[in-house]
Design an enzyme around this catalytic site. Structure first.
Site, PDB file in Angstrom:
ATOM      1  N   THR A 170       0.840  -1.196   0.000  1.00 24.36           N
ATOM      2  CA  THR A 170       0.000   0.000   0.000  1.00 24.36           C
ATOM      3  C   THR A 170       0.879   1.252   0.000  1.00 24.36           C
ATOM      4  O   THR A 170       1.971   1.227   0.563  1.00 24.36           O
ATOM      5  CB  THR A 170      -0.890  -0.030   1.261  1.00 24.36           C
ATOM      6  OG1 THR A 170      -1.806  -1.101   1.122  1.00 24.36           O
ATOM      7  CG2 THR A 170      -1.649   1.259   1.489  1.00 24.36           C
ATOM      8  N   GLY A 200     -10.319  -3.012   3.385  1.00 22.77           N
ATOM      9  CA  GLY A 200      -9.400  -2.915   4.522  1.00 22.77           C
ATOM     10  C   GLY A 200      -9.425  -1.541   5.165  1.00 22.77           C
ATOM     11  O   GLY A 200     -10.415  -0.807   5.084  1.00 22.77           O
ATOM     12  N   GLY A 224      -4.911  -4.909   7.284  1.00 22.52           N
ATOM     13  CA  GLY A 224      -5.999  -3.957   7.445  1.00 22.52           C
ATOM     14  C   GLY A 224      -6.994  -4.318   8.530  1.00 22.52           C
ATOM     15  O   GLY A 224      -7.518  -3.437   9.222  1.00 22.52           O
TER      16      GLY A 224
HETATM   17  N1  ASP Z   1      -3.634  -2.129   4.639  1.00 18.86           N
HETATM   18  C1  ASP Z   1      -3.954  -2.706   3.368  1.00 18.86           C
HETATM   19  C2  ASP Z   1      -5.224  -3.492   3.476  1.00 18.86           C
HETATM   20  O1  ASP Z   1      -5.395  -4.226   4.425  1.00 18.86           O
HETATM   21  C3  ASP Z   1      -2.890  -3.606   2.851  1.00 18.86           C
HETATM   22  C4  ASP Z   1      -1.515  -3.026   2.813  1.00 18.86           C
HETATM   23  O2  ASP Z   1      -1.190  -2.135   3.564  1.00 18.86           O
HETATM   24  O3  ASP Z   1      -0.743  -3.494   1.981  1.00 18.86           O
HETATM   25  O4  ASP Z   1      -6.019  -3.414   2.573  1.00 18.86           O
END
Ligand code: ASP
Length: 302
Positions: A170, A200, A224
């Site tokens: 992300t 998420g 997330g």
């Molecule tokens: N936080 C993001 C999610 O859970 C994933 C990530 O940070 O790569 O959608």
């Protein structure tokens, strides 16, 4: 003061992907920094810097995102303007090349905050945001990853982050402009092989993104479901507000809470209203970069 901080995911980034992550956050930082340096505002700097990473296949945002169980790219993003605490967010969109730009459009022009799926895409069409074929966002790397993951029925998102073997790429940016305004943006393709419709922390205001001129801005990355449980971004903002605005201490304390209460793994970036930085993560690596007017050159690390 002008100041900007960028992240490109926190996980066990493999050795052969370190350079692309380094260059990716460096490029995004440079684009955002130039906007701030020329007197531009924090919202433009954040939108443009996030776009750069959405267009870079290295990251799990926009082009090159992880695929869901159906083999589709499904994107989430959010943006918040700390001056007005206005915000905009999109979730589960399939045909938007730059979800951060759609999130900004919603922030700027809609009475709503979060639009999902078909409704978000309808809003995009009505407001001149580029629509693309969903296949245009898919890379061969992610097709291959999906082929591998779909045969591993024992795979659970939680364990993936725990074992630190799955990607978490992300992207997020926090900027402070010369007018004292702070903006935060976060964009993601979510977790690999996620259930269709799974959303998420990234598009949820207070979980993945928060900005408040009176305190600072925060963007998160990682598992997330755990981030949502501890309302991670707002928790770190509150810690900054309570603890004399120390962003590093607040970021560290936030990750400690994430791990202790929700068994979570990930990373967080924070910027306070004075332009000071905080970064904490409990994963082996995190792609990160920052720069402010007091520095001769940017800090960049993976
Ligand atoms: N936080 C993001 C999610 O859970 C994933 C990530 O940070 O790569 O959608």
């Amino acid at each position: 003061m002008i100041s900007i901080i960028v992240h490109g995911g926190a996980w066990d980034i493999p050795d052969d992907a370190v350079e692309s992550h380094y260059k990716g956050v460096e490029h995004a930082l440079d684009v955002g920094w130039k906007i701030l340096k020329l007197g531009g505002n924090a919202v433009d700097a954040v939108e443009q810097a996030v776009q750069i990473m959405e267009n870079n296949e290295t990251f799990d945002a926009g082009y090159g995102s992880h695929l869901n169980q159906l083999g589709e790219v499904e994107l989430d993003a959010s943006i918040m303007d700390g001056k007005t605490i206005r915000c905009g967010a999109v979730a589960a969109v399939h045909h938007i090349k730059n979800p951060i730009t759609l999130a900004r459009k919603i922030m700027d022009e809609s009475e709503h905050i979060l639009l999902v799926g078909n409704g978000a895409e309808q809003y995009a069409k009505e407001h001149g945001i580029t629509i693309c074929e969903s296949t245009e966002l898919v890379t061969q790397r992610e097709r291959d990853r999906w082929e591998t993951l779909r045969t591993k029925k024992e795979f659970k998102t939680k364990d993936a982050f725990k074992k630190l073997v799955r990607p978490s790429d992300t992207v997020g940016v926090v900027a402070l402009d010369q007018y004292g305004n702070i903006c935060t943006g976060t964009s993601t393709g979510g977790t690999p092989n996620k259930y269709p419709g799974r959303v998420g922390d990234s598009p949820l205001i207070g979980c993945g993104t928060y900005a408040d001129n009176e305190v600072g801005g925060v963007s998160t990355t990682g598992w997330g479901e755990a981030m949502i449980k501890v309302v991670m971004a707002k928790t770190v903002i509150d810690l900054m507000e309570m603890n004399g605005s120390n962003p590093q201490k607040a970021a560290e304390r936030g990750i400690e809470i994430l791990h202790r209460k929700a068994d979570g793994f990930g990373g967080v970036i924070a910027l306070n209203k004075q332009g000071g930085f905080g970064i904490a993560f409990n994963t082996p690596r995190m792609a990160r970069a920052y720069m402010n007017i007091d520095m001769n050159k940017p800090f960049i690390a993976v």
